[in-house]
Scaffold this motif. Structure first.
Motif, short mmCIF file in Angstrom:
data_model
loop_
_atom_site.label_atom_id
_atom_site.label_comp_id
_atom_site.label_asym_id
_atom_site.label_seq_id
_atom_site.Cartn_x
_atom_site.Cartn_y
_atom_site.Cartn_z
N VAL A 1 -8.12 2.50 1.65
CA VAL A 1 -8.58 2.48 3.04
C VAL A 1 -8.21 3.79 3.73
CG1 VAL A 1 -8.36 -0.03 3.24
CG2 VAL A 1 -6.48 1.43 3.97
N THR A 2 -8.93 4.08 4.81
CA THR A 2 -8.49 5.13 5.72
C THR A 2 -8.17 4.44 7.03
OG1 THR A 2 -10.72 5.65 6.50
CG2 THR A 2 -9.87 6.94 4.64
N LEU A 3 -7.14 4.92 7.70
CA LEU A 3 -6.68 4.32 8.94
C LEU A 3 -6.45 5.42 9.96
CD1 LEU A 3 -5.63 1.79 10.45
CD2 LEU A 3 -3.38 2.31 9.51
N MET B 1 0.85 -1.19 0.00
CA MET B 1 0.00 0.00 0.00
C MET B 1 0.88 1.24 0.00
SD MET B 1 -3.25 -1.11 0.34
CE MET B 1 -4.22 0.14 1.13
N LYS B 2 0.40 2.30 -0.64
CA LYS B 2 1.11 3.58 -0.68
C LYS B 2 0.32 4.61 0.13
CE LYS B 2 4.26 2.09 -3.46
NZ LYS B 2 5.58 1.78 -3.00
N PHE B 3 1.04 5.37 0.94
CA PHE B 3 0.43 6.43 1.73
C PHE B 3 0.01 7.55 0.79
CE2 PHE B 3 1.04 10.36 4.27
CZ PHE B 3 0.04 10.14 5.20
N VAL B 4 -1.27 7.95 0.84
CA VAL B 4 -1.79 9.00 -0.03
C VAL B 4 -1.70 10.35 0.68
CG1 VAL B 4 -3.84 9.85 -1.24
CG2 VAL B 4 -3.32 7.40 -1.22
N GLY B 5 -2.16 10.40 1.93
CA GLY B 5 -2.12 11.65 2.67
C GLY B 5 -2.96 11.57 3.93
N ARG B 6 -2.91 12.61 4.71
CA ARG B 6 -3.68 12.69 5.94
C ARG B 6 -4.93 13.53 5.69
NH1 ARG B 6 0.02 12.83 10.24
NH2 ARG B 6 -0.13 10.61 9.89
N LEU B 7 -6.08 12.99 6.07
CA LEU B 7 -7.35 13.67 5.87
C LEU B 7 -7.60 14.67 6.99
CD1 LEU B 7 -9.46 10.51 4.96
CD2 LEU B 7 -8.28 12.08 3.41
N ALA B 8 -8.56 15.56 6.78
CA ALA B 8 -8.89 16.57 7.78
C ALA B 8 -9.32 15.92 9.09
CB ALA B 8 -10.00 17.48 7.25
N SER B 9 -9.88 14.71 9.03
CA SER B 9 -10.32 13.99 10.23
C SER B 9 -9.15 13.47 11.05
CB SER B 9 -11.20 12.81 9.83
OG SER B 9 -10.43 11.85 9.12
N GLY B 10 -7.95 13.50 10.47
CA GLY B 10 -6.77 12.95 11.15
C GLY B 10 -6.43 11.54 10.71
N ALA B 11 -7.33 10.91 9.95
CA ALA B 11 -7.07 9.55 9.45
C ALA B 11 -6.11 9.61 8.26
CB ALA B 11 -8.38 8.88 9.03
#
Length: 109
Positions: free
Chosen positions: A29-31, A7-17
């Protein structure tokens, strides 16, 4: 032996996930990390593959992968699937019919 996808890291969402994506099969996925961990599957991709990922790869991570490898992986624990919804019994079906709900698309009672 199961196929391993990185898996490749896409970015951090505003929710912190963190959002992750698999270039091999399209899994997304979001983690959310501790203290309130949560995994949300946005697109399942190849569910038979084992998905791994590292946010900050460094020499230690590469050395561990070279030394120990990643597999073969026999079984990955997965969260249980939700239970099937309850099916109404005859008494419930009669009550549904009384209030105008046709449960099965035919006669409910």
């Amino acid at each position: 032996m199961r196929v391993i996808h990185e898996m490749k890291f896409v970015g951090r969402l505003a929710s912190g996930a963190d959002e992750w994506s698999c270039p091999a099969c399209g899994r997304r996925v979001t983690l959310r990390r501790l203290p309130e961990p949560e995994l949300t599957v946005l697109d399942p991709g190849d569910e038979t593959a084992v998905h791994v990922g590292v946010i900050e790869p460094d020499a230690r991570a590469a050395a561990a992968a070279d030394k120990y490898g990643l597999g073969p992986v026999q079984e990955i624990p997965r969260p249980p699937r939700p239970a099937a919804p309850a099916v109404p019994d005859d008494e419930d079906r009669r009550w549904l019919a009384e209030i105008g709900i046709d449960w099965d698309g035919g006669a409910a009672a």
